[in-house]
Design a protein around this motif. Structure first.
Motif, PDB file in Angstrom:
ATOM      1  N   ALA A 105       0.842  -1.033   0.140  1.00 25.34           N
ATOM      2  CA  ALA A 105       0.061   0.056   0.143  1.00 25.34           C
ATOM      3  C   ALA A 105       0.936   1.331  -0.007  1.00 25.34           C
ATOM      4  N   THR A 106       0.285   2.288  -0.639  1.00 30.24           N
ATOM      5  CA  THR A 106       1.105   3.674  -0.689  1.00 30.24           C
ATOM      6  C   THR A 106       0.896   4.359   0.567  1.00 30.24           C
ATOM      7  N   ASP A 107      -0.488   4.053   1.279  1.00 30.87           N
ATOM      8  CA  ASP A 107      -0.609   4.656   2.794  1.00 30.87           C
ATOM      9  C   ASP A 107       0.302   4.450   3.713  1.00 30.87           C
ATOM     10  N   MET A 108       0.576   5.359   4.560  1.00 33.75           N
ATOM     11  CA  MET A 108       1.549   4.954   5.736  1.00 33.75           C
ATOM     12  C   MET A 108       0.624   4.339   6.688  1.00 33.75           C
ATOM     13  N   ILE A 109       0.797   3.138   6.931  1.00 29.64           N
ATOM     14  CA  ILE A 109      -0.051   2.124   7.874  1.00 29.64           C
ATOM     15  C   ILE A 109       1.077   1.807   9.194  1.00 29.64           C
ATOM     16  N   GLY A 116       1.048   3.842  22.591  1.00 29.61           N
ATOM     17  CA  GLY A 116       1.566   4.250  21.640  1.00 29.61           C
ATOM     18  C   GLY A 116       2.954   3.762  20.902  1.00 29.61           C
ATOM     19  N   ARG A 117       3.415   2.497  21.410  1.00 25.97           N
ATOM     20  CA  ARG A 117       4.580   2.198  20.946  1.00 25.97           C
ATOM     21  C   ARG A 117       4.303   1.331  19.558  1.00 25.97           C
ATOM     22  N   ARG A 118       5.210   1.560  18.382  1.00 23.31           N
ATOM     23  CA  ARG A 118       4.941   0.998  17.219  1.00 23.31           C
ATOM     24  C   ARG A 118       5.175  -0.740  17.325  1.00 23.31           C
ATOM     25  N   ILE A 119       4.240  -1.216  16.787  1.00 22.65           N
ATOM     26  CA  ILE A 119       4.375  -2.523  16.611  1.00 22.65           C
ATOM     27  C   ILE A 119       4.658  -2.964  15.215  1.00 22.65           C
ATOM     28  N   TYR A 120       4.033  -2.370  14.107  1.00 23.01           N
ATOM     29  CA  TYR A 120       4.406  -2.365  12.958  1.00 23.01           C
ATOM     30  C   TYR A 120       4.230  -1.157  11.979  1.00 23.01           C
ATOM     31  N   ASN A 121       5.178  -1.213  11.086  1.00 23.07           N
ATOM     32  CA  ASN A 121       4.961   0.424  10.116  1.00 23.07           C
ATOM     33  C   ASN A 121       5.188  -0.323   8.872  1.00 23.07           C
ATOM     34  N   SER A 122       4.327   0.056   7.727  1.00 20.72           N
ATOM     35  CA  SER A 122       4.457  -0.215   6.379  1.00 20.72           C
ATOM     36  C   SER A 122       5.765   0.404   5.770  1.00 20.72           C
ATOM     37  N   ARG A 123       6.021  -0.343   4.653  1.00 25.08           N
ATOM     38  CA  ARG A 123       7.373   0.407   4.047  1.00 25.08           C
ATOM     39  C   ARG A 123       7.057   1.623   3.493  1.00 25.08           C
ATOM     40  N   SER A 124       6.156   2.191   3.328  1.00 20.95           N
ATOM     41  CA  SER A 124       5.758   3.358   2.869  1.00 20.95           C
ATOM     42  C   SER A 124       6.378   4.509   3.772  1.00 20.95           C
ATOM     43  N   VAL A 128       7.797   7.535   1.777  1.00 25.56           N
ATOM     44  CA  VAL A 128       7.451   8.695   1.734  1.00 25.56           C
ATOM     45  C   VAL A 128       8.147   9.455   2.743  1.00 25.56           C
ATOM     46  N   LEU A 129       8.669   9.236   4.080  1.00 24.88           N
ATOM     47  CA  LEU A 129       9.241  10.004   5.058  1.00 24.88           C
ATOM     48  C   LEU A 129      10.623   9.782   5.137  1.00 24.88           C
ATOM     49  N   GLY A 130      11.135   8.532   4.387  1.00 23.70           N
ATOM     50  CA  GLY A 130      12.351   8.262   4.475  1.00 23.70           C
ATOM     51  C   GLY A 130      13.175   7.702   5.852  1.00 23.70           C
ATOM     52  N   TYR A 131      11.987   7.142   6.892  1.00 26.31           N
ATOM     53  CA  TYR A 131      12.446   6.530   7.976  1.00 26.31           C
ATOM     54  C   TYR A 131      12.439   5.066   7.936  1.00 26.31           C
ATOM     55  N   SER A 132      13.602   4.500   8.355  1.00 26.41           N
ATOM     56  CA  SER A 132      13.695   3.310   8.332  1.00 26.41           C
ATOM     57  C   SER A 132      12.970   2.518   9.522  1.00 26.41           C
ATOM     58  N   ALA A 133      12.661   1.188   9.375  1.00 24.84           N
ATOM     59  CA  ALA A 133      11.757   0.237  10.336  1.00 24.84           C
ATOM     60  C   ALA A 133      12.848   0.472  11.731  1.00 24.84           C
ATOM     61  N   GLU A 134      14.038   0.470  11.652  1.00 31.52           N
ATOM     62  CA  GLU A 134      14.722   0.422  12.716  1.00 31.52           C
ATOM     63  C   GLU A 134      14.674   1.987  13.425  1.00 31.52           C
ATOM     64  N   ARG A 161     -10.104   3.458  21.889  1.00 27.42           N
ATOM     65  CA  ARG A 161      -9.817   2.708  23.088  1.00 27.42           C
ATOM     66  C   ARG A 161     -11.161   2.346  23.826  1.00 27.42           C
ATOM     67  N   ALA A 162     -11.849   3.646  23.961  1.00 30.19           N
ATOM     68  CA  ALA A 162     -13.099   3.433  24.682  1.00 30.19           C
ATOM     69  C   ALA A 162     -14.303   2.529  23.687  1.00 30.19           C
ATOM     70  N   THR A 163     -14.379   2.583  22.543  1.00 30.10           N
ATOM     71  CA  THR A 163     -15.306   1.936  21.978  1.00 30.10           C
ATOM     72  C   THR A 163     -14.771   0.471  21.509  1.00 30.10           C
ATOM     73  N   GLY A 164     -13.299   0.517  21.147  1.00 29.75           N
ATOM     74  CA  GLY A 164     -12.677  -0.700  20.564  1.00 29.75           C
ATOM     75  C   GLY A 164     -12.766  -0.898  18.935  1.00 29.75           C
ATOM     76  N   ALA A 165     -13.418   0.350  18.601  1.00 27.89           N
ATOM     77  CA  ALA A 165     -13.251   0.400  16.940  1.00 27.89           C
ATOM     78  C   ALA A 165     -12.356   1.654  16.533  1.00 27.89           C
ATOM     79  N   GLY A 166     -11.529   0.917  15.481  1.00 24.20           N
ATOM     80  CA  GLY A 166     -10.593   1.943  15.005  1.00 24.20           C
ATOM     81  C   GLY A 166     -11.248   2.970  14.210  1.00 24.20           C
ATOM     82  N   GLN A 167     -10.159   3.959  14.135  1.00 22.96           N
ATOM     83  CA  GLN A 167     -10.318   5.333  13.508  1.00 22.96           C
ATOM     84  C   GLN A 167      -9.682   5.381  12.136  1.00 22.96           C
ATOM     85  N   THR A 168     -10.075   5.991  11.209  1.00 24.67           N
ATOM     86  CA  THR A 168      -9.284   6.526  10.024  1.00 24.67           C
ATOM     87  C   THR A 168      -9.170   7.884  10.003  1.00 24.67           C
TER      88      THR A 168
END
Length: 170
Positions: A105-109, A116-124, A128-134, A161-168
């Motif tokens: 995907a081209t979106d940053m996921i 708030g700690r990152r578990i996964y980041n897409s390659r985008s 897009v931003l130039g940040y590596s996974a590390e 967190r309150a509803t358990g439903a994700g937000q876009t």
């Protein structure tokens, strides 16, 4: 299939899980052997005392019951391991599909935990931003969000967190 780091991560996780599965199998075998020894300990005195022909019906009902329990345990252990193996394979296939989709995907996921700690980041993020996974691994999920948008993202996070439903958000 997935290639590169995602495939290596899935393969390593699958190998670790399969090693644990072997330990579970060994424990099942040990319990079965213990039950078998218990059953045999009931049968040996019967054989020593019995002088005529031996038939299945000559053993006490309790011994026949123990043999049946051991056989049922064996069947259950085999069925359980087969189910675990099937479910694990399905989960790994879904994880592979998720990684394939999100990495393409081209979106940053990003997937973050409750703190708030990152578990996964897409390659985008790299594209897009130039940040590596590390680089992203040790950062907060709010670090790459514009300061004007952070309050909106925090509200959406609290609502999720309150509803358990994700937000876009865009």
């Amino acid at each position: 299939g997935v290639s590169g780091p995602a495939a290596e991560t899935v393969s390593a996780s699958l190998r670790r899980t399969e090693r644990r599965e072997w330990w579970l199998w060994l424990a099942s075998i040990a319990v079965t052997l213990g039950l078998t020894v218990g059953v045999v300990s009931f049968i040996i005195p019967e054989l020593a005392e019995y002088k005529g022909s031996i038939s299945w019906m000559s053993f006490p009902q309790a011994v026949r019951g123990l043999v049946a329990v051991v056989l049922l345990f064996d069947l259950y252990a085999i069925y359980q391991q087969w189910q675990i193996h099937r479910i694990r394979r399905e989960l790994f296939q879904r994880e592979e599909l998720f990684r394939l989709i999100s990495d393409s995907a081209t979106d940053m996921i990003a997937v973050v935990d409750m703190e708030g700690r990152r578990i996964y980041n897409s390659r985008s993020y790299q594209t897009v931003l130039g940040y590596s996974a590390e680089e992203l691994k040790g950062s907060s999920s709010l670090d790459q969000i514009h300061p004007d948008d952070r309050a909106r993202v925090k509200r959406a996070t609290e609502q999720s967190r309150a509803t358990g439903a994700g937000q876009t958000l865009e």
